[in-house]
Design a protein around this motif. Structure first.
Motif, PDB file in Angstrom:
ATOM      1  N   VAL A 129       0.835  -1.201   0.000  1.00  0.00           N
ATOM      2  CA  VAL A 129       0.000   0.000   0.000  1.00  0.00           C
ATOM      3  C   VAL A 129       0.872   1.254   0.000  1.00  0.00           C
ATOM      4  O   VAL A 129       0.620   2.213  -0.731  1.00  0.00           O
ATOM      5  CB  VAL A 129      -0.949  -0.003   1.218  1.00  0.00           C
ATOM      6  CG1 VAL A 129      -1.591   1.379   1.418  1.00  0.00           C
ATOM      7  CG2 VAL A 129      -2.032  -1.055   1.061  1.00  0.00           C
ATOM      8  N   LEU A 130       1.896   1.247   0.828  1.00  0.00           N
ATOM      9  CA  LEU A 130       2.809   2.390   0.907  1.00  0.00           C
ATOM     10  C   LEU A 130       3.475   2.664  -0.440  1.00  0.00           C
ATOM     11  O   LEU A 130       3.599   3.821  -0.874  1.00  0.00           O
ATOM     12  CB  LEU A 130       3.866   2.125   1.971  1.00  0.00           C
ATOM     13  CG  LEU A 130       3.345   1.964   3.407  1.00  0.00           C
ATOM     14  CD1 LEU A 130       4.402   1.319   4.290  1.00  0.00           C
ATOM     15  CD2 LEU A 130       2.929   3.302   3.980  1.00  0.00           C
ATOM     16  N   ILE A 131       3.893   1.617  -1.104  1.00  0.00           N
ATOM     17  CA  ILE A 131       4.520   1.755  -2.425  1.00  0.00           C
ATOM     18  C   ILE A 131       3.522   2.316  -3.426  1.00  0.00           C
ATOM     19  O   ILE A 131       3.843   3.239  -4.200  1.00  0.00           O
ATOM     20  CB  ILE A 131       5.065   0.391  -2.893  1.00  0.00           C
ATOM     21  CG1 ILE A 131       6.191  -0.073  -1.967  1.00  0.00           C
ATOM     22  CG2 ILE A 131       5.553   0.477  -4.336  1.00  0.00           C
ATOM     23  CD1 ILE A 131       6.534  -1.546  -2.108  1.00  0.00           C
ATOM     24  N   ALA A 132       2.305   1.787  -3.424  1.00  0.00           N
ATOM     25  CA  ALA A 132       1.281   2.234  -4.376  1.00  0.00           C
ATOM     26  C   ALA A 132       0.949   3.705  -4.165  1.00  0.00           C
ATOM     27  O   ALA A 132       0.766   4.458  -5.137  1.00  0.00           O
ATOM     28  CB  ALA A 132       0.032   1.369  -4.229  1.00  0.00           C
ATOM     29  N   GLU A 133       0.861   4.142  -2.911  1.00  0.00           N
ATOM     30  CA  GLU A 133       0.553   5.550  -2.649  1.00  0.00           C
ATOM     31  C   GLU A 133       1.675   6.461  -3.155  1.00  0.00           C
ATOM     32  O   GLU A 133       1.409   7.515  -3.745  1.00  0.00           O
ATOM     33  CB  GLU A 133       0.343   5.765  -1.155  1.00  0.00           C
ATOM     34  CG  GLU A 133      -0.970   5.223  -0.622  1.00  0.00           C
ATOM     35  CD  GLU A 133      -1.224   5.621   0.809  1.00  0.00           C
ATOM     36  OE1 GLU A 133      -2.341   5.369   1.295  1.00  0.00           O
ATOM     37  OE2 GLU A 133      -0.317   6.183   1.462  1.00  0.00           O
ATOM     38  N   ALA A 134       2.903   6.052  -2.920  1.00  0.00           N
ATOM     39  CA  ALA A 134       4.029   6.870  -3.380  1.00  0.00           C
ATOM     40  C   ALA A 134       4.044   6.974  -4.897  1.00  0.00           C
ATOM     41  O   ALA A 134       4.266   8.060  -5.458  1.00  0.00           O
ATOM     42  CB  ALA A 134       5.338   6.274  -2.870  1.00  0.00           C
ATOM     43  N   ASP A 135       3.810   5.860  -5.569  1.00  0.00           N
ATOM     44  CA  ASP A 135       3.858   5.861  -7.037  1.00  0.00           C
ATOM     45  C   ASP A 135       2.685   6.618  -7.639  1.00  0.00           C
ATOM     46  O   ASP A 135       2.813   7.218  -8.708  1.00  0.00           O
ATOM     47  CB  ASP A 135       3.897   4.421  -7.551  1.00  0.00           C
ATOM     48  CG  ASP A 135       5.222   3.746  -7.256  1.00  0.00           C
ATOM     49  OD1 ASP A 135       6.159   4.428  -6.786  1.00  0.00           O
ATOM     50  OD2 ASP A 135       5.338   2.522  -7.489  1.00  0.00           O
ATOM     51  N   ALA A 136       1.538   6.604  -6.964  1.00  0.00           N
ATOM     52  CA  ALA A 136       0.389   7.378  -7.449  1.00  0.00           C
ATOM     53  C   ALA A 136       0.656   8.881  -7.315  1.00  0.00           C
ATOM     54  O   ALA A 136       0.254   9.669  -8.172  1.00  0.00           O
ATOM     55  CB  ALA A 136      -0.867   6.989  -6.678  1.00  0.00           C
ATOM     56  N   ALA A 137       1.343   9.268  -6.249  1.00  0.00           N
ATOM     57  CA  ALA A 137       1.617  10.684  -6.024  1.00  0.00           C
ATOM     58  C   ALA A 137       2.748  11.205  -6.904  1.00  0.00           C
ATOM     59  O   ALA A 137       2.717  12.359  -7.345  1.00  0.00           O
ATOM     60  CB  ALA A 137       1.962  10.913  -4.553  1.00  0.00           C
ATOM     61  N   PHE A 138       3.739  10.357  -7.180  1.00  0.00           N
ATOM     62  CA  PHE A 138       4.919  10.771  -7.947  1.00  0.00           C
ATOM     63  C   PHE A 138       5.217   9.737  -9.036  1.00  0.00           C
ATOM     64  O   PHE A 138       6.240   9.043  -8.993  1.00  0.00           O
ATOM     65  CB  PHE A 138       6.116  10.951  -7.018  1.00  0.00           C
ATOM     66  CG  PHE A 138       5.878  11.950  -5.922  1.00  0.00           C
ATOM     67  CD1 PHE A 138       5.939  13.306  -6.178  1.00  0.00           C
ATOM     68  CD2 PHE A 138       5.568  11.527  -4.635  1.00  0.00           C
ATOM     69  CE1 PHE A 138       5.701  14.237  -5.175  1.00  0.00           C
ATOM     70  CE2 PHE A 138       5.335  12.441  -3.620  1.00  0.00           C
ATOM     71  CZ  PHE A 138       5.390  13.807  -3.896  1.00  0.00           C
ATOM     72  N   PRO A 139       4.330   9.620 -10.033  1.00  0.00           N
ATOM     73  CA  PRO A 139       4.490   8.573 -11.053  1.00  0.00           C
ATOM     74  C   PRO A 139       5.725   8.760 -11.919  1.00  0.00           C
ATOM     75  O   PRO A 139       6.208   7.788 -12.515  1.00  0.00           O
ATOM     76  CB  PRO A 139       3.202   8.695 -11.877  1.00  0.00           C
ATOM     77  CG  PRO A 139       2.731  10.102 -11.654  1.00  0.00           C
ATOM     78  CD  PRO A 139       3.117  10.435 -10.246  1.00  0.00           C
ATOM     79  N   GLU A 140       6.228   9.969 -11.983  1.00  0.00           N
ATOM     80  CA  GLU A 140       7.419  10.210 -12.794  1.00  0.00           C
ATOM     81  C   GLU A 140       8.684   9.670 -12.130  1.00  0.00           C
ATOM     82  O   GLU A 140       9.747   9.600 -12.761  1.00  0.00           O
ATOM     83  CB  GLU A 140       7.575  11.710 -13.065  1.00  0.00           C
ATOM     84  CG  GLU A 140       7.953  12.560 -11.859  1.00  0.00           C
ATOM     85  CD  GLU A 140       6.784  12.819 -10.898  1.00  0.00           C
ATOM     86  OE1 GLU A 140       7.028  13.478  -9.864  1.00  0.00           O
ATOM     87  OE2 GLU A 140       5.648  12.391 -11.180  1.00  0.00           O
ATOM     88  N   ASN A 141       8.589   9.286 -10.862  1.00  0.00           N
ATOM     89  CA  ASN A 141       9.727   8.755 -10.118  1.00  0.00           C
ATOM     90  C   ASN A 141       9.268   7.516  -9.358  1.00  0.00           C
ATOM     91  O   ASN A 141       9.151   7.524  -8.135  1.00  0.00           O
ATOM     92  CB  ASN A 141      10.272   9.809  -9.145  1.00  0.00           C
ATOM     93  CG  ASN A 141      11.492   9.330  -8.370  1.00  0.00           C
ATOM     94  OD1 ASN A 141      12.225   8.445  -8.821  1.00  0.00           O
ATOM     95  ND2 ASN A 141      11.709   9.900  -7.196  1.00  0.00           N
ATOM     96  N   PRO A 142       9.011   6.428 -10.059  1.00  0.00           N
ATOM     97  CA  PRO A 142       8.438   5.245  -9.406  1.00  0.00           C
ATOM     98  C   PRO A 142       9.417   4.572  -8.455  1.00  0.00           C
ATOM     99  O   PRO A 142      10.637   4.674  -8.599  1.00  0.00           O
ATOM    100  CB  PRO A 142       8.088   4.324 -10.578  1.00  0.00           C
ATOM    101  CG  PRO A 142       9.019   4.738 -11.669  1.00  0.00           C
ATOM    102  CD  PRO A 142       9.214   6.220 -11.508  1.00  0.00           C
ATOM    103  N   THR A 143       8.851   3.860  -7.503  1.00  0.00           N
ATOM    104  CA  THR A 143       9.637   3.129  -6.511  1.00  0.00           C
ATOM    105  C   THR A 143      10.175   1.837  -7.114  1.00  0.00           C
ATOM    106  O   THR A 143       9.431   1.061  -7.712  1.00  0.00           O
ATOM    107  CB  THR A 143       8.757   2.775  -5.306  1.00  0.00           C
ATOM    108  OG1 THR A 143       8.086   3.943  -4.840  1.00  0.00           O
ATOM    109  CG2 THR A 143       9.584   2.163  -4.182  1.00  0.00           C
ATOM    110  N   SER A 144      11.459   1.609  -6.943  1.00  0.00           N
ATOM    111  CA  SER A 144      12.035   0.308  -7.273  1.00  0.00           C
ATOM    112  C   SER A 144      11.741  -0.632  -6.111  1.00  0.00           C
ATOM    113  O   SER A 144      11.938  -0.264  -4.951  1.00  0.00           O
ATOM    114  CB  SER A 144      13.541   0.448  -7.488  1.00  0.00           C
ATOM    115  OG  SER A 144      14.145  -0.806  -7.686  1.00  0.00           O
ATOM    116  N   VAL A 145      11.263  -1.840  -6.419  1.00  0.00           N
ATOM    117  CA  VAL A 145      10.831  -2.760  -5.370  1.00  0.00           C
ATOM    118  C   VAL A 145      11.672  -4.030  -5.404  1.00  0.00           C
ATOM    119  O   VAL A 145      11.888  -4.628  -6.463  1.00  0.00           O
ATOM    120  CB  VAL A 145       9.341  -3.116  -5.524  1.00  0.00           C
ATOM    121  CG1 VAL A 145       8.901  -4.086  -4.426  1.00  0.00           C
ATOM    122  CG2 VAL A 145       8.489  -1.850  -5.476  1.00  0.00           C
TER     123      VAL A 145
END
Length: 282
Positions: free
Chosen positions: A241-257
């Motif tokens: 959930v934390l990853i999804a929220e971050a990527d939704a807010a800043f899609p131009e800088n997605p989280t590497s998982v």
């Protein structure tokens, strides 16, 4: 600095201290990566223990009600300390910061303040809060419903000002709950040694303070999230959930998982694998 020589700063989570990174540092140094573990505000050598723990006979009512000596520690102090530690290690250059558990809240505030000093932000089974979102919002989510930490707390945080564990308890069921919450993949003797090094109080203020995130601040910092797939403190579903929220807010800088087959404390159970993950980042 090139990625291979970028210093790595390691920040623990609630109740822990710099001590928990010892084995990871050994592997990082063996790989040629400069690394430093630090104590978070209110923890480690900066921890203060409730007086009731040293009074005999022990009074469980005092444990539940005594105001914590770290009740006045908030996110601002924790972030100020972390930024000073980053500046010291990086000498003005970028640093890769690895934060575990509640240390992620402090990393987020620091990265928003000084993104220019963050070569990479690594969240290890950590709270990576959305903009203006307190950490305690996440612990109540259904994705974390079967986690084992909240039910292990003693006393009312509204009264004590802390998230308090009864680390001196001789209740076998309670001690097993603590092992299962943090160290389920460690031998019991090692888990008990780790429990003996924890501090009983984590400042509740850090859970309730928030950070407003911007694209030029936290949103600009490269980030990696290490999901611990057997975590019973911050459940893997909540980590997603934390990853999804971050990527939704800043899609131009997605989280590497990255995923790691471990419980909540891979710095103790999987130090070499964790060092390989962290050591491969900028």
């Amino acid at each position: 600095m090139s990625p291979g020589s970028t210093p790595i700063l390691l920040l623990h989570g609630s109740w822990h201290g710099a001590w928990c990174w010892t084995e990871v540092i050994a592997h990082l140094v063996a790989y040629g990566r400069p690394a430093l573990a630090v104590d978070m505000a209110g923890h480690g050598l900066r921890a203060r223990r409730p007086e009731c723990l040293s009074v005999r006979p022990f009074d469980p009512e005092e444990l539940a009600t005594e105001v914590s000596p770290v009740a006045d520690v908030h996110l601002d102090q924790a972030a100020d300390l972390l930024v000073s530690q980053i500046r010291l290690l990086g000498r003005g250059g970028g640093v890769t910061v690895v934060a575990h558990s509640m240390g992620g809240v402090v990393l987020t505030r620091a990265a928003q303040r000084v993104p220019e000093l963050m070569a990479h932000a690594v969240y290890l089974a950590a709270i990576m809060p959305a903009s203006d979102s307190p950490a305690d919002r996440y612990f109540a989510r259904p994705e974390n419903a079967d986690a084992l930490v909240l039910s292990a707390l003693r006393g009312d945080p509204e009264v004590t000002g802390a998230l308090r564990l009864d680390l001196a308890s001789n209740d076998p069921a309670y001690r097993q709950q603590l092992r299962d919450a943090f160290y389920a993949d460690l031998a019991p003797v090692v888990a008990d040694a780790a429990l003996g090094l924890l501090t009983p109080d984590a400042p509740v203020g850090m859970m309730r303070d928030t950070t407003r995130l911007t694209r030029g601040g936290w949103g600009s910092v490269p980030r990696t999230y290490v999901v611990c797939t057997r975590d019973m403190a911050i459940r893997p579903a909540l980590q997603r959930v934390l990853i999804a929220e971050a990527d939704a807010a800043f899609p131009e800088n997605p989280t590497s998982v990255v995923t790691l087959d471990s419980a909540h404390a891979p710095f103790l159970s999987r130090p070499r694998e964790l060092a390989e993950i962290v050591g491969g980042l900028g």
